[in-house]
Write an enzyme that holds these catalytic residues in place. Structure first.
Site, PDB file in Angstrom:
ATOM      1  N   LYS A  19      26.018   8.227   4.716  1.00 53.99           N
ATOM      2  CA  LYS A  19      24.621   7.802   4.869  1.00 53.99           C
ATOM      3  C   LYS A  19      23.686   8.761   4.138  1.00 53.99           C
ATOM      4  O   LYS A  19      22.813   8.330   3.382  1.00 53.99           O
ATOM      5  CB  LYS A  19      24.287   7.731   6.367  1.00 53.99           C
ATOM      6  CG  LYS A  19      22.880   7.303   6.680  1.00 53.99           C
ATOM      7  CD  LYS A  19      22.783   6.633   8.029  1.00 53.99           C
ATOM      8  CE  LYS A  19      22.761   7.637   9.172  1.00 53.99           C
ATOM      9  NZ  LYS A  19      21.515   8.424   9.233  1.00 53.99           N
ATOM     10  N   ARG A  24      20.134   9.637  -0.652  1.00 57.19           N
ATOM     11  CA  ARG A  24      19.709  10.518  -1.745  1.00 57.19           C
ATOM     12  C   ARG A  24      19.958   9.879  -3.101  1.00 57.19           C
ATOM     13  O   ARG A  24      19.169  10.049  -4.033  1.00 57.19           O
ATOM     14  CB  ARG A  24      20.420  11.874  -1.610  1.00 57.19           C
ATOM     15  CG  ARG A  24      19.834  12.721  -0.451  1.00 57.19           C
ATOM     16  CD  ARG A  24      20.815  13.751   0.035  1.00 57.19           C
ATOM     17  NE  ARG A  24      20.237  14.698   0.994  1.00 57.19           N
ATOM     18  CZ  ARG A  24      20.073  14.464   2.310  1.00 57.19           C
ATOM     19  NH1 ARG A  24      20.410  13.293   2.825  1.00 57.19           N
ATOM     20  NH2 ARG A  24      19.565  15.395   3.106  1.00 57.19           N
ATOM     21  N   GLY A  91      15.220   8.561   9.983  1.00 60.42           N
ATOM     22  CA  GLY A  91      14.559   9.860   9.867  1.00 60.42           C
ATOM     23  C   GLY A  91      14.710  10.426   8.469  1.00 60.42           C
ATOM     24  O   GLY A  91      13.778  11.047   7.929  1.00 60.42           O
ATOM     25  N   ASP A 312      25.638  15.556  14.115  1.00 60.28           N
ATOM     26  CA  ASP A 312      25.724  14.132  14.457  1.00 60.28           C
ATOM     27  C   ASP A 312      27.041  13.785  15.164  1.00 60.28           C
ATOM     28  O   ASP A 312      27.179  12.678  15.695  1.00 60.28           O
ATOM     29  CB  ASP A 312      25.578  13.269  13.200  1.00 60.28           C
ATOM     30  CG  ASP A 312      24.174  13.365  12.615  1.00 60.28           C
ATOM     31  OD1 ASP A 312      23.237  13.746  13.339  1.00 60.28           O
ATOM     32  OD2 ASP A 312      24.020  13.062  11.414  1.00 60.28           O
ATOM     33  N   ARG A 343      19.806  12.722  22.661  1.00 60.26           N
ATOM     34  CA  ARG A 343      21.262  12.586  22.787  1.00 60.26           C
ATOM     35  C   ARG A 343      21.861  13.502  23.859  1.00 60.26           C
ATOM     36  O   ARG A 343      22.931  13.200  24.388  1.00 60.26           O
ATOM     37  CB  ARG A 343      21.940  12.812  21.423  1.00 60.26           C
ATOM     38  CG  ARG A 343      21.706  11.651  20.477  1.00 60.26           C
ATOM     39  CD  ARG A 343      22.405  11.807  19.153  1.00 60.26           C
ATOM     40  NE  ARG A 343      22.130  10.634  18.315  1.00 60.26           N
ATOM     41  CZ  ARG A 343      22.255  10.613  16.994  1.00 60.26           C
ATOM     42  NH1 ARG A 343      22.643  11.696  16.341  1.00 60.26           N
ATOM     43  NH2 ARG A 343      21.990   9.516  16.310  1.00 60.26           N
ATOM     44  N   ARG A 385      24.870   6.209  17.062  1.00 61.18           N
ATOM     45  CA  ARG A 385      25.945   7.167  17.355  1.00 61.18           C
ATOM     46  C   ARG A 385      26.364   7.078  18.832  1.00 61.18           C
ATOM     47  O   ARG A 385      27.526   7.282  19.166  1.00 61.18           O
ATOM     48  CB  ARG A 385      25.517   8.591  17.025  1.00 61.18           C
ATOM     49  CG  ARG A 385      25.038   8.771  15.611  1.00 61.18           C
ATOM     50  CD  ARG A 385      26.021   9.501  14.707  1.00 61.18           C
ATOM     51  NE  ARG A 385      25.484   9.541  13.359  1.00 61.18           N
ATOM     52  CZ  ARG A 385      25.969   8.877  12.307  1.00 61.18           C
ATOM     53  NH1 ARG A 385      27.067   8.156  12.405  1.00 61.18           N
ATOM     54  NH2 ARG A 385      25.395   8.951  11.124  1.00 61.18           N
TER      55      ARG A 385
HETATM   56  C1  S3P Z   1      20.441  14.199   7.755  1.00 54.68           C
HETATM   57  C2  S3P Z   1      20.292  15.401   8.369  1.00 54.68           C
HETATM   58  C3  S3P Z   1      20.470  15.604   9.815  1.00 54.68           C
HETATM   59  C4  S3P Z   1      21.245  14.481  10.461  1.00 54.68           C
HETATM   60  C5  S3P Z   1      20.773  13.141  10.001  1.00 54.68           C
HETATM   61  C6  S3P Z   1      20.886  13.014   8.492  1.00 54.68           C
HETATM   62  C7  S3P Z   1      20.189  14.109   6.303  1.00 54.68           C
HETATM   63  O1  S3P Z   1      19.205  15.683  10.428  1.00 54.68           O
HETATM   64  O2  S3P Z   1      21.167  14.572  11.861  1.00 54.68           O
HETATM   65  O3  S3P Z   1      21.544  12.117  10.600  1.00 54.68           O
HETATM   66  O4  S3P Z   1      20.565  13.100   5.688  1.00 54.68           O
HETATM   67  O5  S3P Z   1      19.611  15.052   5.757  1.00 54.68           O
HETATM   68  P1  S3P Z   1      18.378  17.065  10.472  1.00 54.68           P
HETATM   69  O6  S3P Z   1      18.304  17.535   9.101  1.00 54.68           O
HETATM   70  O7  S3P Z   1      17.036  16.749  11.002  1.00 54.68           O
HETATM   71  O8  S3P Z   1      19.184  17.926  11.392  1.00 54.68           O
END
Ligand code: S3P
EC number: 2.5.1.19
Length: 425
Positions: A19, A24, A91, A312, A343, A385
């Site tokens: 993912k 990216r 996020g 995760d 979580r 998750r």
């Molecule tokens: C991610 C970074 C992590 C992860 C998220 C994906 C990423 O979050 O928990 O599922 O793609 O950079 P954080 O960077 O906020 O820890």
């Protein structure tokens, strides 16, 4: 969706694309010159949100299922979208895109679903504002919707209080447009996919210890990318293979980047029978096939620098700990409270409902293993998750486990239940 105690799991599973890397590849491809061809792209809802945001900014992106072609607009070629950018549940989309948008010559509003509108965005608003970005949380609560007005940016050296690849990447992306060298220092290194991929697109990025450093770029250049399988999506199969007696699984082509492979270290520390085979490279990211055999596990302590490398996977690890001999302690994991759901709270509540001996602490959990679990009704709270984690718990528990909102696995693993069921035939 209902689960009951499984017979041994046997066979092979091909894990969907990572993912983080899929996001990216589209983002960097969109701000690069030329074509980026992405194979094994994750067709999860989160990554589709990223595609749709960049399409709204005038980038030609063709999604052909497994492969995606991005015809990039160059570093300064994004267009002001006519509408709000909707990041859905993602996020990663929200935070990384904010870094890019901070430097554009237009203003835009970024938002997402109910969960996204509760997740903390101050962590990016603060550093990006220090660089000169103008970002307003429209409800003044530090969350999305965010109104971002692009500005000329200044380079900074930022010490991130939380090790977060999303925060680091947002700053590095803004740093592509800044007036000098931008640095982000973390206490512990978070996943480094942005650094690896930006470098392969021609950016001047380097690392010194726990500091990532980027210099402004003239242009990035598109390229061909093969996305490795997502170790976070492999985690349920790792756990199911270890916990369901008599199982033997081969999990194919999993990304094992050392900033993501903490679950493998924890499995070994718990006495798991896992073997890495066929180690290869997928566009600069290491991959391997993982052979898993059901094993008797014992408790362990998980804390400090390993936490960002398995953040995760902690819900899945907590289930493993329930079936391990002795106590497992998870510390330094307060970040779990601000993921797609809280979580820590959700794990403790649902594991307790299944009969586990688990206590929530300020920054983790204490799990006293060896108590048999029984089925329960589990509310996933639409956290992908959590749904996958309790599907596996359901395969190991006596009686029936029902998962509410089970379809949310589409966020990161469409086809998850089908892939799991195939191993039971
Ligand atoms: C991610 C970074 C992590 C992860 C998220 C994906 C990423 O979050 O928990 O599922 O793609 O950079 P954080 O960077 O906020 O820890």
């Amino acid at each position: 969706m209902k689960f009951k105690k499984a017979s041994p799991l046997k066979g092979e599973v091909h894990i969907p694309g990572d993912k983080s890397i899929s996001h990216r590849s589209v983002m960097f491809g969109s701000i690069a010159k030329g074509t980026t061809q992405i194979s094994h792209f994750l067709q999860g809802a989160d990554c589709l949100s990223t595609i749709s945001c960049f399409q709204k900014m005038g980038v030609a992106i063709e999604n052909n299922g497994d492969s995606v072609i991005v015809r990039g607009n160059g570093l300064r070629g994004l267009k002001r979208p006519d509408t709000v950018l909707d990041c859905g549940n993602s996020g990663t989309t929200t935070r990384l895109i904010s870094g890019i948008l901070s430097a554009q010559n237009f203003d835009v509003t970024v938002t997402g679903d109910e969960s996204i509108q509760k997740r903390p965005m101050k962590r990016i608003i603060e550093p990006l504002s220090l660089m000169g970005a103008q970002i307003e949380s429209l409800r003044q609560n530090g969350c999305a919707p965010l109104h971002i007005t692009g500005r000329p940016l200044q380079a900074i050296h930022y010490h991130s209080r939380i090790p977060s690849a999303q925060v680091k990447s947002a700053i590095l992306l803004a740093g592509l447009y800044a007036d000098g060298e931008t640095r982000v220092t973390e206490d512990y290194v978070s996943r480094n996919h942005s650094e690896l991929m930006l470098r392969s697109f021609g950016a001047d990025v380097r690392c010194e210890g726990t500091t990532a450093i980027i210099r402004p770029a003239g242009e990035l250049y598109g390229k061909q990318i093969t996305v490795p399988g997502d170790i976070s999506s492999a985690a349920p199969f790792l756990a199911a293979g270890l916990l369901v007696p008599g199982s033997e699984l081969l999990i194919r082509q999993v990304g094992i980047n050392p900033t993501r492979d903490g679950i493998l270290h924890v499995c070994r520390a718990m006495g798991a029978g896992i073997t890495l085979m066929n180690e290869q490279d997928a566009s600069g990211e290491p991959t391997a096939d993982i052979l898993v055999k059901s094993s008797s596990l014992h408790g362990t302590v998980i804390e400090g620098a390993i936490i960002p490398t398995l953040i995760d996977e902690l819900p899945m690890i907590a289930v493993m700990a329930c079936f391990a001999e002795g106590t497992t302690i998870i510390k330094d994991a307060a970040e779990l409270k601000v993921k797609e759901s809280n979580r820590l709270e959700v794990m403790v509540k649902n594991l307790s409902a299944m009969g586990a001996d688990v206590t929530e602490t300020a920054d983790g959990m204490i799990i006293r293993g060896g108590k048999p679990l029984h089925g329960a009704v589990i509310d996933s709270l639409l956290d992908h998750r959590i749904a996958m984690t309790f599907a596996v718990a359901g395969l190991c528990a006596e009686g029936e486990t029902e998962i509410l909102g089970a379809e949310c696995v589409n966020i990161s693993y469409p086809g998850f239940y089908e892939d799991l069921m195939k191993l039971m035939r």
